[in-house]
Enzyme design. Structure first.
Site, mmCIF file in Angstrom:
data_model
loop_
_atom_site.group_PDB
_atom_site.id
_atom_site.type_symbol
_atom_site.label_atom_id
_atom_site.label_comp_id
_atom_site.label_asym_id
_atom_site.label_seq_id
_atom_site.Cartn_x
_atom_site.Cartn_y
_atom_site.Cartn_z
ATOM 1 N N ARG A 196 0.827 -1.204 0.000
ATOM 2 C CA ARG A 196 0.000 0.000 0.000
ATOM 3 C C ARG A 196 0.868 1.263 0.000
ATOM 4 O O ARG A 196 0.512 2.254 -0.635
ATOM 5 C CB ARG A 196 -0.970 -0.010 1.175
ATOM 6 C CG ARG A 196 -0.340 -0.112 2.552
ATOM 7 C CD ARG A 196 -1.399 -0.157 3.630
ATOM 8 N NE ARG A 196 -0.862 -0.430 4.948
ATOM 9 C CZ ARG A 196 -1.601 -0.507 6.049
ATOM 10 N NH1 ARG A 196 -2.900 -0.336 5.980
ATOM 11 N NH2 ARG A 196 -1.059 -0.777 7.222
ATOM 12 N N GLU A 227 -19.062 2.436 -0.702
ATOM 13 C CA GLU A 227 -18.339 1.806 -1.812
ATOM 14 C C GLU A 227 -19.215 1.597 -3.041
ATOM 15 O O GLU A 227 -18.738 1.712 -4.178
ATOM 16 C CB GLU A 227 -17.737 0.468 -1.357
ATOM 17 C CG GLU A 227 -16.610 0.599 -0.349
ATOM 18 C CD GLU A 227 -17.087 0.689 1.093
ATOM 19 O OE1 GLU A 227 -16.232 0.733 1.998
ATOM 20 O OE2 GLU A 227 -18.326 0.707 1.313
ATOM 21 N N HIS A 247 -5.750 -5.042 1.555
ATOM 22 C CA HIS A 247 -6.207 -5.954 2.605
ATOM 23 C C HIS A 247 -6.644 -7.294 1.998
ATOM 24 O O HIS A 247 -7.828 -7.586 1.868
ATOM 25 C CB HIS A 247 -7.315 -5.315 3.437
ATOM 26 C CG HIS A 247 -6.824 -4.204 4.316
ATOM 27 N ND1 HIS A 247 -6.190 -3.091 3.811
ATOM 28 C CD2 HIS A 247 -6.847 -4.051 5.671
ATOM 29 C CE1 HIS A 247 -5.846 -2.286 4.814
ATOM 30 N NE2 HIS A 247 -6.222 -2.852 5.951
ATOM 31 N N ASP A 250 -6.614 -7.727 11.367
ATOM 32 C CA ASP A 250 -7.947 -7.198 11.061
ATOM 33 C C ASP A 250 -9.012 -8.293 11.043
ATOM 34 O O ASP A 250 -10.202 -8.002 11.068
ATOM 35 C CB ASP A 250 -7.937 -6.463 9.718
ATOM 36 C CG ASP A 250 -7.265 -5.113 9.826
ATOM 37 O OD1 ASP A 250 -6.687 -4.827 10.896
ATOM 38 O OD2 ASP A 250 -7.286 -4.344 8.860
#
Length: 312
Positions: free
Chosen positions: A5, A53, A104, A112
């Protein structure tokens, strides 16, 4: 090591210095996707869509009709499930020029937990017509892939990542959509890997050399369209395969490779990936060990497929 990222954010800034044809859309996760540095450097080219989203996909579809290239950024679980109807019907069906950059991924997400560990996204997006699916192996390949993806006309699903990842390539590599590359040659078995699994496959190959097992390692960073020519050549040269992906073994890279082999040149194949189960929260490397995504799991799969190869 750099996270994918972080590499993505820096690659966006480098590209923005030389081209003005793209904007970045965010779903209130700029810190998580690495785009916060782009937001700070180019605020007029950064569109905050909020935690919405589905709407963001539709906004991107509309923007693409104006000639600008929208780069949609969010977590892969939301790109591939929460907003999949809009990605399919508003972007893929009209074949709009939208790029979806998803972070992710798989168990590499780590702490997470399962709600944010995207283990289905490859299979989902490669099943949608018109989508190209790309997953670079390290930060350098990501940087090389991004301008090629922007130059490609049509929708692209692009995996980035969350955790630090070792550098595999040097700066003089080139990236070609639809082409895999042999990163280590060998005659006994072909390991086809993607993303974080490429460096683990290389480590497995180095360890197996001590047992006089010589592995060819292929980085298959474009999963759709898959490099059929390279798969067939490897089948002829080595006669068996192991696929390795941080993704469910159902419908992902392994399934794509198996489809080609079943149609063109059947040979033994073993699948290293998430065994159709939800995982748990934890350190990414510890999760890789527990759920058999480690280099040693790849080595075990190589030993198994070589036994099967002897009986073919």
């Amino acid at each position: 090591m750099m996270t994918m990222r972080e590499a993505f954010g820096h690659a966006l800034i480098d590209l923005a210095k030389v081209r003005d044809d793209f904007v970045v859309l965010d779903a209130d996760v700029a810190g998580g996707t690495g785009t916060s540095i782009f937001r700070d450097a180019y605020p007029d080219r950064f569109i905050q869509c909020g935690i919405a989203e589905q709407n963001m996909m539709s906004v991107a579809a509309g923007l693409s009709t104006t000639g600008v290239i929208p780069i949609v950024t969010c977590y892969a679980v939301f790109a591939s499930m929460r907003a999949i109807e809009q990605a399919r019907n508003s972007i893929a069906y009209p074949n709009f020029n939208v790029k979806i950059a998803a972070s992710h991924l798989g168990l590499d997400v780590g702490p997470d937990g399962p709600t944010h560990q995207a283990i289905e996204d490859i299979s989902i997006y490669r099943a949608i017509p018109n989508f190209t699916v790309v997953a670079p192996a390290d930060p350098i390949e990501l940087k090389k892939a991004l301008p090629v993806i922007l130059d490609h006309e049509g929708p692209v699903y692009f995996r980035t990542g969350r955790s630090p990842i070792p550098t595999i390539f040097n700066e003089d590599i080139s990236f070609h959509l639809g082409k895999g590359c042999i990163v280590r040659d060998g005659k006994d078995v072909t390991i086809v890997a993607v993303g974080v699994m490429v460096h683990r496959a290389l480590r497995a190959a180095i360890k197996l050399k001590e047992e006089k097992i010589y592995c060819r390692v292929v980085n298959m960073s474009t999963i759709k369209p898959l490099d059929q020519e390279l798969i067939i050549r490897c089948a002829i040269d080595t006669g068996c395969f192991v696929t390795a992906e941080d993704h469910n073994i159902k419908g992902g890279l392994g399934g794509a490779v198996a489809e080609i082999l079943a149609q063109q040149l059947p040979c033994p194949i073993e699948f290293v990936g998430i065994k159709d189960t939800f995982a748990e929260s934890g350190d990414p490397e510890e999760l890789a060990e527990k759920y058999q995504l480690s280099w040693s799991a790849i080595a075990d799969a190589v030993r198994l497929v070589l036994k099967r190869k002897k009986h073919v």
